[in-house]
Every structure is written in structure tokens, then in C-alpha cells.
Design an enzyme around this catalytic site. Structure first.
Site, PDB file in Angstrom:
ATOM      1  N   ASP A 159      26.975  21.786  -4.117  1.00 46.22           N
ATOM      2  CA  ASP A 159      27.965  21.331  -5.103  1.00 46.22           C
ATOM      3  C   ASP A 159      27.274  20.978  -6.419  1.00 46.22           C
ATOM      4  O   ASP A 159      27.768  21.297  -7.501  1.00 46.22           O
ATOM      5  CB  ASP A 159      28.725  20.123  -4.541  1.00 46.22           C
ATOM      6  CG  ASP A 159      29.274  20.415  -3.154  1.00 46.22           C
ATOM      7  OD1 ASP A 159      30.068  21.351  -3.029  1.00 46.22           O
ATOM      8  OD2 ASP A 159      28.881  19.730  -2.195  1.00 46.22           O
ATOM      9  N   HIS A 187      31.514  16.133   0.918  1.00 45.90           N
ATOM     10  CA  HIS A 187      31.429  17.580   0.675  1.00 45.90           C
ATOM     11  C   HIS A 187      32.778  18.183   1.086  1.00 45.90           C
ATOM     12  O   HIS A 187      32.925  18.780   2.159  1.00 45.90           O
ATOM     13  CB  HIS A 187      30.284  18.205   1.477  1.00 45.90           C
ATOM     14  CG  HIS A 187      30.317  19.709   1.422  1.00 45.90           C
ATOM     15  ND1 HIS A 187      30.065  20.415   0.275  1.00 45.90           N
ATOM     16  CD2 HIS A 187      30.626  20.636   2.359  1.00 45.90           C
ATOM     17  CE1 HIS A 187      30.203  21.711   0.514  1.00 45.90           C
ATOM     18  NE2 HIS A 187      30.557  21.871   1.775  1.00 45.90           N
TER      19      HIS A 187
HETATM   20  P1  NAX Z   1      28.178  30.914  11.069  1.00 47.20           P
HETATM   21  O1  NAX Z   1      29.459  30.845  11.824  1.00 47.20           O
HETATM   22  O2  NAX Z   1      27.703  32.203  10.511  1.00 47.20           O
HETATM   23  O3  NAX Z   1      27.012  30.349  12.010  1.00 47.20           O
HETATM   24  C1  NAX Z   1      27.112  29.157  12.706  1.00 47.20           C
HETATM   25  C2  NAX Z   1      26.210  29.258  13.907  1.00 47.20           C
HETATM   26  O4  NAX Z   1      26.193  27.975  14.531  1.00 47.20           O
HETATM   27  C3  NAX Z   1      26.697  30.266  14.953  1.00 47.20           C
HETATM   28  O5  NAX Z   1      25.648  31.161  15.293  1.00 47.20           O
HETATM   29  C4  NAX Z   1      27.089  29.388  16.128  1.00 47.20           C
HETATM   30  O6  NAX Z   1      26.885  30.004  17.382  1.00 47.20           O
HETATM   31  C5  NAX Z   1      26.146  28.203  15.916  1.00 47.20           C
HETATM   32  N1  NAX Z   1      26.519  27.002  16.660  1.00 47.20           N
HETATM   33  C6  NAX Z   1      27.753  26.552  16.975  1.00 47.20           C
HETATM   34  N2  NAX Z   1      27.653  25.449  17.728  1.00 47.20           N
HETATM   35  C7  NAX Z   1      26.344  25.177  17.877  1.00 47.20           C
HETATM   36  C8  NAX Z   1      25.623  24.175  18.560  1.00 47.20           C
HETATM   37  N3  NAX Z   1      26.249  23.231  19.246  1.00 47.20           N
HETATM   38  N4  NAX Z   1      24.272  24.207  18.499  1.00 47.20           N
HETATM   39  C9  NAX Z   1      23.636  25.161  17.816  1.00 47.20           C
HETATM   40  N5  NAX Z   1      24.257  26.164  17.167  1.00 47.20           N
HETATM   41  C10 NAX Z   1      25.603  26.156  17.191  1.00 47.20           C
HETATM   42  O7  NAX Z   1      28.285  29.783   9.955  1.00 47.20           O
HETATM   43  P2  NAX Z   1      27.445  29.615   8.607  1.00 47.20           P
HETATM   44  O8  NAX Z   1      28.089  30.393   7.543  1.00 47.20           O
HETATM   45  O9  NAX Z   1      26.012  29.836   8.900  1.00 47.20           O
HETATM   46  O10 NAX Z   1      27.749  28.057   8.276  1.00 47.20           O
HETATM   47  C11 NAX Z   1      27.255  27.031   9.081  1.00 47.20           C
HETATM   48  C12 NAX Z   1      27.923  25.712   8.730  1.00 47.20           C
HETATM   49  O11 NAX Z   1      27.621  25.340   7.384  1.00 47.20           O
HETATM   50  C13 NAX Z   1      29.450  25.726   8.811  1.00 47.20           C
HETATM   51  O12 NAX Z   1      29.889  24.549   9.469  1.00 47.20           O
HETATM   52  C14 NAX Z   1      29.879  25.699   7.358  1.00 47.20           C
HETATM   53  O13 NAX Z   1      31.165  25.127   7.208  1.00 47.20           O
HETATM   54  C15 NAX Z   1      28.790  24.837   6.775  1.00 47.20           C
HETATM   55  N6  NAX Z   1      28.608  24.873   5.314  1.00 47.20           N
HETATM   56  C16 NAX Z   1      28.283  23.716   4.701  1.00 47.20           C
HETATM   57  C17 NAX Z   1      27.977  23.656   3.353  1.00 47.20           C
HETATM   58  C18 NAX Z   1      27.580  22.378   2.695  1.00 47.20           C
HETATM   59  O14 NAX Z   1      27.380  22.409   1.485  1.00 47.20           O
HETATM   60  N7  NAX Z   1      27.466  21.247   3.389  1.00 47.20           N
HETATM   61  C19 NAX Z   1      28.081  24.871   2.511  1.00 47.20           C
HETATM   62  C20 NAX Z   1      27.965  26.125   3.275  1.00 47.20           C
HETATM   63  C21 NAX Z   1      28.697  26.135   4.597  1.00 47.20           C
HETATM   64  O15 NAX Z   1      30.052  26.410   4.377  1.00 47.20           O
END
Ligand code: NAX
Length: 333
Positions: A159, A187
């Protein structure tokens, strides 16, 4: 030889991790003299994909990469780690209520907080990225009482980077001359990007951003809206959420935490509130920080908060208190 730094990345099969791991292993975050062991955690159905990521990391032929270990066991992933980048989270699926999402993630971050408490170094630095990032961070922190609460943070650097870029584009300057832009709060779309204390260097002179922009209507209107809703704009355009920019922000956040802020700048991170600026104690709220070379942060004190800012900061705090209350009803601390 320098001991390898043990860095765990969760959500290792996901799209953010895919953009992030190269920079970590290439020394872009912890320095070009710091070897690194990557512990890559994901859930069991994703292990084949994580194994593939390990093969690619090997093929990058990076001298600083000491080892890359794929695992679905948090106890293995968190063993003796120096840094935890908690990127993985349960995504929102169609038809899922907000409370279902909060509950699923509360359970994940409860388990990971407890595993950190048992297996990680007490000096571990934890960055929570998975959403809802502030509340997930709070849960992990509360479930890891043996680790100092100052070692937990959540990502609002994306952000901050978005806000800095918007200002730089408006003024036709490079992003690195825009300083002290602040992100307050959650966020989420209630975050408050604040340029009241920000500066910009133009022709060798340091000016307040507000004076340089000369358009409060834009600063209090479209600027805020663009930054607050940027995530949704990217999903609409790309049909996928931010990944390259999120990975860059994770690198910026950790690099600043590791090496400190410049004398003329702040960074924004979600950290446990100590009551500064009247924000309720204990919630994870994004504040402006300065950081020294021992990875120790201080919340910047004494900034004048006008009425407009006060209202925005409080709205985000109220939302975070509500998220905390909802999430805490699902877990046992
Ligand atoms: P993806 O869906 O591509 O990847 C997430 C991965 O996490 C998947 O491989 C899934 O199997 C794994 N996962 C789920 N549960 C798990 C657990 N208990 N232990 C270990 N791994 C687990 O998502 P991606 O685009 O990589 O985003 C990841 C996260 O970042 C999401 O929650 C998203 O909302 C968040 N974000 C946060 C941001 C921030 O600024 N704070 C910005 C970017 C993003 O949107």
C-alpha cells in the site's frame, strides 16, 4: 563461513511465492554475503508443485542458496528459523461468507503461531502477508507468547509503494525522492494513505508533498480511492491478484526491517499497537516506523494529526477491533 539464515516461506506453491523466492535466494533482501536456507511450506495437495519450485531454485544456480526444503509439516518448516514469511492463507471461495473466511484463517494462524512458539528461534522475525493480514498476524502473535510481540508484523508496504508511486506519477518525479508517505490502519479498503508529513525532493529542494501537489481535492479524493482499491483494480484487469508487486513489497519490508530506515524516511508496517495516536492497544495496526540496524523499530511519535486524518485512522481501528473480536471467538488462546 557465514551461517545460512533460515527463512521459511508459507504458501510456497502460490503465485506470490513464485515471484518472491528468486529475490530471497539471490541476496536481494538479506544481502549479497548472506547464505540462505529456504524452508518451503504448503499444504499436502500442493507438495508436487513445491517440489517443482525447488527444482527451479536449483536450476537458478544461485551461490547464496544453501538449501531449499519442501515440506507440508509446520514443525519442520519452522524449526530453528530466523525469518517467517507467512504468505499462505485460505483464499475466499465463491459463496463463502466473510466470517467463514475469518474462521478458516484464524485456525491456520493459530496453528502456525503455536508452531512458531515451539520451534522457531526466539529472535525470529515474522511477516504475515496472507489476508486478513493484520488479524492473522495478531492471532499468530498471541499464540506465540514466548516470542517478543515486536517480532511480529504484517504487510502494508504494498500500500505504501502504491501511494508513493501515485504521488511520483502525479508530480513527474522518480519514486525514490518521495519520502515519509504513511499507511495507517488495516490492509483493507479502510486503510488511510497519509501524505500530510510526506516530502518530495525537486531540483535539490525538499518540499512538503501537499505543497508540491497543490491539489487537496485530489489528495483527499481520487488519490485515497486509487490506493485503497488498487488490489481490486488489479484483480479486475489481470483476473489474478497482485503477485509481482506483492513480492517486491515483501522484499522491501524485510530489507528495511533487517537493515533499517534511511534517516529521512519512514516505513509503514502493521505492528502491535502500544496505544500511540490513541489506537487501541494490542491490535495489529499499520504505523509509520523508524528502524535501526539491530532490527528494532520505533513508532514515529509526535506527528500532528488533523481532523480529516483522525476520522480515517479511527474508522480503520474500529474495523480491526471488530475483526479481532470475531476472529478470537473462533480460537483458543
Ligand atoms: P495463492 O492462492 O496463489 O497461494 C496461496 C498458497 O497458500 C497456496 O499454494 C495454498 O495451498 C497455500 N496455503 C493455504 N493454506 C496454507 C497453510 N495452512 N499453510 C501453508 N500454505 C497454505 O495466493 P497468493 O496470490 O500467493 O496470495 C497469498 C496471500 O497473500 C493471500 O491471502 C492474499 O490475499 C494475500 N495478499 C496480501 C497482500 C498484503 O499486502 N498484505 C497483498 C497481496 C495478496 O493479495
Amino acid at each position: 563461513m557465514v551461517e545460512p539464515l533460515r527463512v521459511c516461506v508459507t504458501g510456497a506453491a502460490g503465485q506470490i511465492a513464485y515471484s518472491l523466492l528468486y529475490s530471497l535466494a539471490n541476496g536481494d533482501v538479506f544481502g549479497k554475503a548472506q547464505p540462505i536456507t529456504l524452508l518451503l511450506l504448503d499444504i499436502p495437495p500442493m507438495m508436487q508443485c513445491v517440489e517443482g519450485v525447488v527444482l527451479e531454485l536449483q536450476d537458478c544456480s544461485l551461490p547464496l542458496l544453501h538449501d531449499a526444503i519442501a515440506t507440508s509439516d509446520p514443525n519442520v518448516a519452522f524449526e530453528n528459523i530466523d525469518v517467517a514469511l507467512l504468505v499462505g492463507a485460505m483464499p475466499r471461495k465463491e459463496g463463502m461468507e466473510r466470517s467463514d473466511l475469518l474462521k478458516a484463517n484464524a485456525k491456520i494462524f493459530e496453528a502456525q503461531g503455536k508452531a512458531l512458539d515451539t520451534y522457531a528461534k526466539k529472535t525470529v522475525k515474522v511477516l504475515v502477508v496472507g489476508n486478513p493480514a493484520n488479524t492473522n498476524c495478531l492471532i499468530a502473535q498471541r499464540c506465540a507468547p514466548s516470542i517478543p510481540k515486536e517480532n511480529f508484523s504484517c504487510l502494508t508496504r504494498l500500500d505504501q509503494n502504491r501511494a508513493v508511486s501515485q504521488v511520483a506519477m502525479r508530480l513527474g518525479v522518480k519514486t525514490n525522492v518521495v519520502k515519509k508517505v504513511i499507511i495507517w490502519g488495516n490492509h483493507s479498503s479502510t486503510q488511510y494513505p497519509d501524505v500530510n508529513h510526506a516530502t518530495v525532493e525537486i531540483n535539490g529542494h525538499i518540499n512538503p508533498v501537499k505543497e508540491a501537489v497543490k491539489d487537496d481535492h485530489w489528495l483527499e479524493g481520487d488519490f485515497l480511492k486509487v490506493v485503497q482499491t488498487r488490489g481490486a483494480a488489479i484483480i479486475k484487469a489481470r483476473k489474478l491478484s497482485s503477485a509481482m508487486s506483492a513480492a517486491k513489497a515483501i522484499c522491501d519490508h524485510m530489507k528495511t526491517w533487517w537493515f533499517g530506515t534511511a534517516d529521512d524516511d519512514y516505513c509503514s508496517m502493521g505492528v502491535v499497537s502500544d496505544g500511540s495516536y490513541g489506537i487501541p492497544e494490542g491490535i495489529v495496526y499499520s504505523f509509520p516506523l523508524t528502524i535501526d540496524s539491530t532490527h528494532t523499530y520505533k513508532i514515529v511519535q509526535g506527528l500532528e494529526i488533523n481532523e480529516f486524518s483522525r476520522e480515517k485512522m479511527d474508522i480503520s481501528a474500529v474495523e480491526l477491533c471488530q475483526e479481532r473480536d470475531d476472529a478470537f471467538s473462533f480460537i483458543q488462546i
